[in-house]
Scaffold this active site. Structure first.
Site, short mmCIF file in Angstrom:
data_model
loop_
_atom_site.label_atom_id
_atom_site.label_comp_id
_atom_site.label_asym_id
_atom_site.label_seq_id
_atom_site.Cartn_x
_atom_site.Cartn_y
_atom_site.Cartn_z
N GLN A 78 0.84 -1.20 0.00
CA GLN A 78 0.00 0.00 0.00
C GLN A 78 0.88 1.24 0.00
OE1 GLN A 78 -3.14 0.20 2.92
NE2 GLN A 78 -3.87 2.13 2.10
N PHE A 79 1.21 1.72 -1.21
CA PHE A 79 2.10 2.88 -1.32
C PHE A 79 1.48 4.14 -0.73
CE2 PHE A 79 -0.47 3.86 -4.99
CZ PHE A 79 -0.36 5.23 -5.15
N THR A 80 0.17 4.20 -0.57
CA THR A 80 -0.47 5.41 -0.06
C THR A 80 -0.12 5.68 1.41
OG1 THR A 80 -2.52 4.25 0.50
CG2 THR A 80 -2.39 5.27 -1.70
#
Length: 149
Positions: A78-80
């Protein structure tokens, strides 16, 4: 490396209508590589996750780790998590590792997790995933192992 851990009674990841990863009681780990991270940070993060005492003992106190209870580990990229929201209404993701590096560190993390823990399931890097979970507690813990330098 960044992670948000959620203690769950169950969790699964669905891609295009198919369940690709599923666990019963354990931890859902949302994981993100930041610019400058190396496999060393991924290894440190994994060690912290496996040993973090956030499961109840016989007295009901959070005193047992994922390894102690033999729970499942569901790892989802989850790069966010690297979002910077300090500059307005649209988050910036410039602190996240580039996709190629992020994927390599995610794959390293997953391989290390599978070598160290018996029940490891995953999402799919860069896929549009639906994550379903029942948060137990609720218990949600953020972790960060900063990049070197």
């Amino acid at each position: 490396m960044l992670a948000v851990l959620q203690r769950v009674s169950e969790a699964r990841v669905v891609v295009d209508g198919d369940t690709i990863g599923e666990i019963g009681p354990g931890l859902l780990a949302l994981v993100c590589a930041e610019r400058g991270d190396t496999p060393a940070e991924a290894d440190k993060l994994l060690t912290r996750i496996l040993k973090l005492r956030i499961f109840a003992d016989e007295a009901g106190r959070m005193n047992r780790s994922l390894q102690d209870v033999g729970g499942g580990l569901l790892v989802v990229s989850q790069f966010t998590l690297a979002a910077d929201t300090g500059g307005g209404n649209r988050p910036s993701f410039s602190k996240a590792a580039d996709p190629r590096t992020g994927e390599a560190l995610y794959e390293h993390f997953v391989a290390s997790a599978r070598a160290a823990h018996p029940v490891v399931q995953t999402g799919r890097f860069a896929a549009d995933m639906k994550v379903r979970l029942v948060n137990d507690g609720p218990v949600t813990i953020p972790l960060r192992i900063p990049p070197p330098g």
